[in-house]
Motif scaffolding. Structure first.
Motif, PDB file in Angstrom:
ATOM      1  N   PRO A 142      26.004 -45.178-129.739  1.00 42.38           N
ATOM      2  CA  PRO A 142      27.213 -45.863-130.037  1.00 42.38           C
ATOM      3  C   PRO A 142      28.096 -44.815-130.332  1.00 42.38           C
ATOM      4  O   PRO A 142      29.401 -45.015-130.156  1.00 42.38           O
ATOM      5  CB  PRO A 142      26.861 -46.847-130.819  1.00 42.38           C
ATOM      6  CG  PRO A 142      25.405 -47.233-130.487  1.00 42.38           C
ATOM      7  CD  PRO A 142      24.753 -45.982-130.274  1.00 42.38           C
ATOM      8  N   ARG A 143      27.609 -43.731-131.218  1.00 37.30           N
ATOM      9  CA  ARG A 143      28.691 -42.804-131.894  1.00 37.30           C
ATOM     10  C   ARG A 143      29.309 -42.088-130.761  1.00 37.30           C
ATOM     11  O   ARG A 143      30.579 -41.623-131.032  1.00 37.30           O
ATOM     12  CB  ARG A 143      27.718 -41.807-132.638  1.00 37.30           C
ATOM     13  CG  ARG A 143      28.642 -40.874-133.314  1.00 37.30           C
ATOM     14  CD  ARG A 143      27.710 -39.759-134.244  1.00 37.30           C
ATOM     15  NE  ARG A 143      28.399 -38.650-134.652  1.00 37.30           N
ATOM     16  CZ  ARG A 143      29.576 -38.324-135.596  1.00 37.30           C
ATOM     17  NH1 ARG A 143      29.820 -39.502-135.952  1.00 37.30           N
ATOM     18  NH2 ARG A 143      29.900 -36.979-135.569  1.00 37.30           N
ATOM     19  N   GLY A 144      28.811 -41.851-129.785  1.00 34.82           N
ATOM     20  CA  GLY A 144      29.222 -41.070-128.544  1.00 34.82           C
ATOM     21  C   GLY A 144      29.939 -41.840-127.437  1.00 34.82           C
ATOM     22  O   GLY A 144      30.953 -41.264-126.899  1.00 34.82           O
ATOM     23  N   VAL A 145      29.603 -42.925-127.160  1.00 34.38           N
ATOM     24  CA  VAL A 145      30.236 -43.788-126.234  1.00 34.38           C
ATOM     25  C   VAL A 145      30.851 -45.095-126.663  1.00 34.38           C
ATOM     26  O   VAL A 145      31.488 -45.518-125.549  1.00 34.38           O
ATOM     27  CB  VAL A 145      29.203 -43.958-125.054  1.00 34.38           C
ATOM     28  CG1 VAL A 145      28.577 -42.786-124.626  1.00 34.38           C
ATOM     29  CG2 VAL A 145      28.313 -45.005-125.785  1.00 34.38           C
ATOM     30  N   ALA A 146      30.818 -45.323-127.832  1.00 28.80           N
ATOM     31  CA  ALA A 146      31.590 -46.692-128.411  1.00 28.80           C
ATOM     32  C   ALA A 146      31.048 -47.819-127.428  1.00 28.80           C
ATOM     33  O   ALA A 146      31.724 -48.813-127.588  1.00 28.80           O
ATOM     34  CB  ALA A 146      33.185 -46.261-128.083  1.00 28.80           C
ATOM     35  N   VAL A 147      29.775 -47.873-127.296  1.00 28.91           N
ATOM     36  CA  VAL A 147      29.051 -49.025-126.342  1.00 28.91           C
ATOM     37  C   VAL A 147      27.754 -49.013-127.417  1.00 28.91           C
ATOM     38  O   VAL A 147      26.987 -48.026-127.314  1.00 28.91           O
ATOM     39  CB  VAL A 147      29.027 -48.890-125.126  1.00 28.91           C
ATOM     40  CG1 VAL A 147      28.065 -50.194-124.517  1.00 28.91           C
ATOM     41  CG2 VAL A 147      30.391 -49.089-124.591  1.00 28.91           C
ATOM     42  N   ASP A 148      27.575 -49.862-128.162  1.00 30.01           N
ATOM     43  CA  ASP A 148      26.169 -50.277-128.575  1.00 30.01           C
ATOM     44  C   ASP A 148      25.336 -51.399-127.964  1.00 30.01           C
ATOM     45  O   ASP A 148      25.672 -52.707-127.989  1.00 30.01           O
ATOM     46  CB  ASP A 148      26.294 -50.386-130.004  1.00 30.01           C
ATOM     47  CG  ASP A 148      24.902 -50.754-131.103  1.00 30.01           C
ATOM     48  OD1 ASP A 148      23.963 -50.702-130.197  1.00 30.01           O
ATOM     49  OD2 ASP A 148      24.946 -50.683-132.119  1.00 30.01           O
ATOM     50  N   MET A 149      24.725 -50.841-127.207  1.00 32.43           N
ATOM     51  CA  MET A 149      23.768 -52.029-126.249  1.00 32.43           C
ATOM     52  C   MET A 149      22.968 -52.869-127.148  1.00 32.43           C
ATOM     53  O   MET A 149      22.822 -53.924-126.354  1.00 32.43           O
ATOM     54  CB  MET A 149      23.026 -51.276-125.300  1.00 32.43           C
ATOM     55  CG  MET A 149      23.966 -50.481-124.045  1.00 32.43           C
ATOM     56  SD  MET A 149      22.925 -49.461-122.701  1.00 32.43           S
ATOM     57  CE  MET A 149      22.454 -48.047-123.803  1.00 32.43           C
ATOM     58  N   GLY A 150      22.686 -52.426-128.169  1.00 32.62           N
ATOM     59  CA  GLY A 150      21.892 -53.267-128.998  1.00 32.62           C
ATOM     60  C   GLY A 150      22.616 -54.591-129.422  1.00 32.62           C
ATOM     61  O   GLY A 150      22.019 -55.763-129.971  1.00 32.62           O
ATOM     62  N   THR A 151      23.876 -54.654-129.482  1.00 28.16           N
ATOM     63  CA  THR A 151      24.567 -55.906-130.135  1.00 28.16           C
ATOM     64  C   THR A 151      24.862 -56.775-128.935  1.00 28.16           C
ATOM     65  O   THR A 151      25.359 -58.004-129.056  1.00 28.16           O
ATOM     66  CB  THR A 151      26.149 -55.364-130.562  1.00 28.16           C
ATOM     67  OG1 THR A 151      26.743 -54.943-129.414  1.00 28.16           O
ATOM     68  CG2 THR A 151      25.946 -54.443-131.623  1.00 28.16           C
ATOM     69  N   SER A 152      24.336 -56.727-127.766  1.00 24.94           N
ATOM     70  CA  SER A 152      24.413 -57.595-126.509  1.00 24.94           C
ATOM     71  C   SER A 152      23.122 -58.386-126.349  1.00 24.94           C
ATOM     72  O   SER A 152      22.121 -57.572-125.836  1.00 24.94           O
ATOM     73  CB  SER A 152      24.763 -57.124-125.154  1.00 24.94           C
ATOM     74  OG  SER A 152      26.164 -56.443-125.345  1.00 24.94           O
TER      75      SER A 152
END
Length: 321
Positions: A142-152
């Motif tokens: 998430p720090r690098g791509v601004a997508v946290d897959m764990g929140t989906s």
């Protein structure tokens, strides 16, 4: 494929890519770095990940780095090549090259900057992971791509069910979310995360999880014995090793994976240079650490932690802690 198709576990450095002061790729230093890792007894290595500054390399350079690393390791431990890019087409082409170069697997984040939806994320990974028959590692950064897959909800399970996915690296700054990942998919795929602390030890011994992919590998003399102790079920030895590791890393890296004194990669390479390790220089847009007071602070951390002495003791990873 699933977790049983690979033996990936333990401590893996995310290798920096050494550059000269003029910005040229230094493949001799990269080969020396792989030798250093072999001496520490690491369990695998990630090349051309975020720590490898893939973003400042041309595709041709990325291919050169992949080939040089695979050649230098020569089968002594797994080499996974990072193929993160802005499109599935570009990532797939890099994956095809990694397979031809003899890599043991490939890894990618979701496309940086794009902010993909869950459906777009699944489509991206489905395309890239099936570009070759190599085992594939999904990287949550998430720090690098601004997508946290764990929140989906359910997204990691969907990704774990893709044909060639065998592992997920969850580098979220939310430790409890990482535990959810372990619970959700560790029966299907290998899970690499934040386990190098006492809470992580308890998780590995009771809940599950497989290893760490750690920027640079400076802490290998403490982290390798930790994972050996975990594999042996020796909690006391594991606690001793991980406490020494934390005394080093906890003063350099914040919980969100930012650096304490500088950007993480320049800070890492500064520490490696102080230790006489082949980290090399950074490339723009990153700037080297040159402030004398910061370098003095980094040297103090090195001295206090005993990492220099531990690094020099015994080749082969049998460093006493």
């Amino acid at each position: 494929m699933n977790r049983d198709d690979v033996s990936w576990s333990g401590y893996w450095p995310a290798a920096p890519t050494p550059f000269t002061d003029s910005g040229a790729l230094d493949t001799d230093a990269l080969a020396s770095l792989m030798e250093l890792y072999a001496g520490f007894g690491v369990h695998g290595v990630l090349v051309n990940g975020s720590t490898g500054e893939w973003f400042s390399q041309t595709d041709g350079e990325r291919r050169t780095v992949a080939e040089a690393a695979v050649d230098a390791v020569a089968g002594r431990f797994p080499v996974v090549i990072g193929v993160t890019a802005y499109t599935a087409r570009q990532s797939s082409a890099l994956a095809v090259h990694a397979a031809a170069a003899g890599a043991d697997g490939v890894l990618a984040t979701p496309p940086p900057y794009v902010h993909t939806s869950p459906e777009e994320t699944v489509r991206f990974f489905d395309t890239v992971s099936t570009a070759t028959s190599l085992p594939f590692m999904v990287y949550n950064w998430p720090r690098g791509v601004a997508v946290d897959m764990g929140t989906s909800p359910g997204l990691f399970s969907r990704l774990a069910d893709l044909a060639t996915v065998v592992a997920i690296t969850d580098s979220t700054g939310n430790w409890l979310s990482m535990l959810d990942t372990v619970e959700e998919v560790a029966d299907k795929v290998r899970v690499f995360g934040s386990f190098l602390h006492r809470r992580g030890l308890a998780t590995l011994l009771e809940l599950g999880g497989d290893g760490n992919i750690d920027g640079g590998g400076v802490g290998a003399p403490f982290a390798v014995p930790f994972y050996r102790a975990v594999a042996a079920g020796d909690a006391e030895a594991a606690r001793t090793a991980v406490d020494r590791y934390r005394a080093l890393s906890g003063r350099l890296i914040n919980g969100d994976y930012s650096g304490v004194f500088a950007s993480p990669i320049p800070q890492l390479k500064a520490v490696m240079n102080l230790l006489g390790q082949p980290g090399g220089a950074v490339r723009e847009p990153l700037l080297p650490v040159t402030d004398a007071s910061v370098l003095a602070e980094l040297q103090k951390i090195i001295d206090d932690s005993g990492i220099a002495e531990a690094s020099a003791r015994v080749p082969g990873g049998d460093v006493a802690v």
